[in-house]
Design an enzyme around this catalytic site. Structure first.
Site, PDB file in Angstrom:
ATOM      1  N   GLU A  56       0.855  -1.200   0.000  1.00 45.46           N
ATOM      2  CA  GLU A  56       0.000   0.000   0.000  1.00 45.46           C
ATOM      3  C   GLU A  56       0.889   1.247   0.000  1.00 45.46           C
ATOM      4  O   GLU A  56       1.686   1.455   0.925  1.00 45.46           O
ATOM      5  CB  GLU A  56      -0.956   0.016   1.195  1.00 45.46           C
ATOM      6  CG  GLU A  56      -1.830   1.270   1.139  1.00 45.46           C
ATOM      7  CD  GLU A  56      -3.021   1.268   2.080  1.00 45.46           C
ATOM      8  OE1 GLU A  56      -3.374   0.207   2.641  1.00 45.46           O
ATOM      9  OE2 GLU A  56      -3.596   2.362   2.261  1.00 45.46           O
ATOM     10  N   ASP A 130      -1.900  12.246  -3.625  1.00 45.55           N
ATOM     11  CA  ASP A 130      -1.999  13.704  -3.751  1.00 45.55           C
ATOM     12  C   ASP A 130      -2.218  14.063  -5.218  1.00 45.55           C
ATOM     13  O   ASP A 130      -1.458  13.626  -6.081  1.00 45.55           O
ATOM     14  CB  ASP A 130      -0.701  14.359  -3.242  1.00 45.55           C
ATOM     15  CG  ASP A 130      -0.468  14.027  -1.768  1.00 45.55           C
ATOM     16  OD1 ASP A 130      -1.388  14.216  -0.966  1.00 45.55           O
ATOM     17  OD2 ASP A 130       0.653  13.549  -1.431  1.00 45.55           O
ATOM     18  N   TYR A 206      -9.270   9.974   3.718  1.00 47.22           N
ATOM     19  CA  TYR A 206      -9.481  10.861   2.568  1.00 47.22           C
ATOM     20  C   TYR A 206     -10.761  10.530   1.820  1.00 47.22           C
ATOM     21  O   TYR A 206     -11.412  11.424   1.284  1.00 47.22           O
ATOM     22  CB  TYR A 206      -8.250  10.853   1.646  1.00 47.22           C
ATOM     23  CG  TYR A 206      -7.255  11.888   2.103  1.00 47.22           C
ATOM     24  CD1 TYR A 206      -6.429  11.628   3.185  1.00 47.22           C
ATOM     25  CD2 TYR A 206      -7.186  13.141   1.522  1.00 47.22           C
ATOM     26  CE1 TYR A 206      -5.554  12.581   3.662  1.00 47.22           C
ATOM     27  CE2 TYR A 206      -6.316  14.103   1.981  1.00 47.22           C
ATOM     28  CZ  TYR A 206      -5.498  13.820   3.049  1.00 47.22           C
ATOM     29  OH  TYR A 206      -4.635  14.780   3.527  1.00 47.22           O
TER      30      TYR A 206
END
Ligand SMILES: C[S@@+](CC[C@H](N)C(=O)[O-])C[C@H]1O[C@@H](n2cnc3c(N)ncnc32)[C@H](O)[C@@H]1O
Length: 225
Positions: A56, A130, A206
């Site tokens: 991950e 991001d 997120y």
């Protein structure tokens, strides 16, 4: 941790450290040092486990990593994230839950991608990387042709990479870059497949933020042919 890196790596633009670590954070980092992957002992630390490995990248506070490891004790989870504060949070949870099938690389994943033997990883998860939405910052995005080629090399045949985003620009970027690599096949059966979180992924911080702010999340699974 000592790093003997001879190669030039792409510059990392995100944050490495936020607020000063609390006392309990420093203690957790010490107590959890056995979970930290050492560059110099890469093979011993990781590959000698002789288990299926799921990588991950950018695990954040570790919600998906921890839940996945708890649910699948037979799999070794390797989490990479250079942001120290959330890494410490994740290590605290590993210790509290007495988890033994996680290893943490507390740095930029691109520094270790070449260390993996080819075809050693079964799955890669990249959840809400991001987006770097400005045109002038697109080189900062993690998903670039070199990155995709490295992932391709380390994945087993039929291995998958799952990428999630809540950002329109990054969504198009992901599709464009992965579809340019003809040997990755987008796993989509019905057109709405990309709108649903795959069953083997857990809600992350997120994703929760995106849902609260009414942003659509997109999920792409690409399989190595
Ligand atoms: C937007 S956050 C998403 C965190 C988490 N996956 C989630 O969904 O809550 C992106 C994460 O990727 C990490 N990251 C950025 N560049 C990275 C890199 N080169 N290698 C590993 N992690 C990276 C950041 O530190 C950050 O924790």
């Amino acid at each position: 941790m000592s790093l003997h890196l001879s190669k030039e790596f792409p510059r990392f633009y995100g944050r490495r450290i936020g607020r000063k670590l609390s006392k309990s954070g420093i203690l957790a980092l010490k107590a959890g040092s056995k979970y930290i992957l050492q560059y110099d002992r890469f093979s011993e630390d990781l590959l000698n486990f002789n288990k299926k490995i799921v990588l991950e990248i950018g695990f954040g506070d570790g919600k998906n990593l921890i839940n996945s490891a708890k649910q699948n004790p037979e799999i070794l989870y390797l989490g990479a994230d250079p942001f120290l504060n959330t890494t410490v949070k994740c290590i605290k949870q590993i210790l509290e839950n007495n988890i033994n099938n996680i290893k943490i690389w507390p740095d930029d994943i691109r520094k270790i991608l070449d260390l993996f033997p080819s075809k050693s990883i079964s799955e890669v998860k990249l959840l809400f990387p991001d987006p770097w939405p400005k045109l002038k910052h697109q080189k900062r995005r993690l998903i670039q042709i070199n990155f995709i080629n490295s992932i391709y090399k380390i994945l087993k045949t039929n291995g998958t990479i799952t990428v999630a985003t809540d950002h329109k620009i990054l969504k198009s970027w992901i599709l464009e870059k992965f579809q340019a690599k003809k040997k990755f096949e987008w796993q989509i059966e019905i057109s709405k497949d990309w709108q649903n979180r795959p069953k083997d992924c857990f809600l992350t911080k997120y994703e929760e933020k995106a849902l609260n702010e009414k942003r659509i999340t997109s999920w792409f699974v690409f399989k190595k042919k």
